[in-house]
Scaffold this motif. Structure first.
Motif, PDB file in Angstrom:
ATOM      1  N   ASP A  12      -6.881   4.532   1.363  1.00 55.20           N
ATOM      2  CA  ASP A  12      -6.790   3.079   1.299  1.00 55.20           C
ATOM      3  C   ASP A  12      -7.125   2.463   2.658  1.00 55.20           C
ATOM      4  O   ASP A  12      -7.853   1.462   2.742  1.00 55.20           O
ATOM      5  N   ALA A  13      -6.608   3.069   3.735  1.00 52.89           N
ATOM      6  CA  ALA A  13      -6.871   2.559   5.082  1.00 52.89           C
ATOM      7  C   ALA A  13      -8.341   2.712   5.457  1.00 52.89           C
ATOM      8  O   ALA A  13      -8.945   1.808   6.057  1.00 52.89           O
ATOM      9  N   HIS A  51     -10.860   2.773   3.424  1.00 55.21           N
ATOM     10  CA  HIS A  51     -11.617   1.801   2.625  1.00 55.21           C
ATOM     11  C   HIS A  51     -11.504   0.397   3.236  1.00 55.21           C
ATOM     12  O   HIS A  51     -12.509  -0.311   3.359  1.00 55.21           O
ATOM     13  N   ARG A  52     -10.298   0.018   3.649  1.00 52.35           N
ATOM     14  CA  ARG A  52     -10.090  -1.309   4.216  1.00 52.35           C
ATOM     15  C   ARG A  52     -10.846  -1.481   5.531  1.00 52.35           C
ATOM     16  O   ARG A  52     -11.309  -2.570   5.856  1.00 52.35           O
ATOM     17  N   LYS A  53     -10.968  -0.412   6.292  1.00 53.53           N
ATOM     18  CA  LYS A  53     -11.617  -0.489   7.593  1.00 53.53           C
ATOM     19  C   LYS A  53     -13.086  -0.127   7.548  1.00 53.53           C
ATOM     20  O   LYS A  53     -13.753   0.013   8.576  1.00 53.53           O
ATOM     21  N   ALA A  75     -17.154   1.748  -0.818  1.00 55.72           N
ATOM     22  CA  ALA A  75     -16.303   1.363  -1.932  1.00 55.72           C
ATOM     23  C   ALA A  75     -16.539   2.276  -3.114  1.00 55.72           C
ATOM     24  O   ALA A  75     -17.618   2.795  -3.303  1.00 55.72           O
ATOM     25  N   ALA A  84       0.826  -1.206   0.000  1.00 52.13           N
ATOM     26  CA  ALA A  84       0.000   0.000   0.000  1.00 52.13           C
ATOM     27  C   ALA A  84       0.861   1.257   0.000  1.00 52.13           C
ATOM     28  O   ALA A  84       0.528   2.244  -0.671  1.00 52.13           O
TER      29      ALA A  84
END
Length: 232
Positions: free
Chosen positions: A222-223, A225-227, A232, A3
């Motif tokens: 990015d973080a 979105h991941r959490k 999305a 990432a």
């Protein structure tokens, strides 16, 4: 690690963006002006000090002393001053990145008022000065090693930069009061280390804070979105 590399690659690819170039011109110009004014003040300060101590020194000696001290100060304080200046234009970098890569999310972001920008900048400046001063005794102990002091300051500034560069974007989406920065500590450390190392390279150090702020924006999104902090 992936990432961080991806974020740096995206940030590097956007360095030619006119909005990014405008911020780079302003931040580099102001940072350079600060050091020029400080250098002039240092020269006249040394002149007054020599006169007060009744030391006889011609203009060349005073100028040489000022240059040596200015170079040392530049190496030690550049990261601190450049990042503090960049804080005032952080919104412009984050907005440019979000408009290019996250247009839907850019509309949800909340612009920070000048008072909060100033407070963030002063807090960041205070942290940078405090941590670097605390690192000085450790660096002094390692002064006789080949790379000891450089490694100490690199690690300290990696931690500081990783936080500051991701907070620039996170604070626009975190609410008030802000929640915890979702970027992993290891990712912040890697990003901060990469930018801190780049700041040691002549000329590259001028654009390193800009590159770091843009990469920090990508890493933060990015973080989030991941959490699941964003859709999305």
């Amino acid at each position: 690690m992936g990432a961080v590399i991806a974020s740096l690659a995206k940030a590097f690819g956007q360095l030619g963006d006119p909005a990014i170039l405008r911020v780079a011109a302003k931040s580099i110009g102001i940072t350079a002006l600060i050091f020029v004014l400080a250098g002039v003040g240092l020269y006249f300060g040394l002149d007054g000090l020599f006169a007060w101590l009744e030391w006889e020194a011609d203009g060349f000696v005073r100028a040489a002393a000022a240059i040596v001290i200015a170079v040392i100060a530049f190496w030690f304080l550049f990261r601190v001053v450049a990042l503090a200046v960049l804080q005032f234009f952080a919104d412009e970098i984050v907005i440019a990145v979000e408009k290019a890569h996250y247009p839907d999310l850019a509309e949800r972001a909340v612009a920070l008022p000048f008072r909060r920008d100033l407070a963030n900048s002063l807090r960041g400046l205070g942290r940078a000065l405090a941590f670097n001063l605390l690192a000085l005794p450790v660096a002094a102990i390692l002064i006789f090693t080949a790379f000891g002091p450089a490694i100490v300051f690199l690690l300290v500034n990696a931690v500081l930069l990783g936080r500051e560069l991701t907070d620039m974007a996170w604070l626009r989406h975190s609410g008030n009061p802000p929640g915890q920065n979702p970027v992993l500590g290891s990712e912040r450390l890697m990003l901060g280390g990469a930018i801190a190392a780049l700041m040691l390279v002549p000329f590259a150090n001028l654009v390193a804070p800009i590159l770091g702020a843009a990469a920090g924006t990508h890493l933060t999104h990015d973080a989030m979105h991941r959490k699941g902090r964003i859709d999305a």
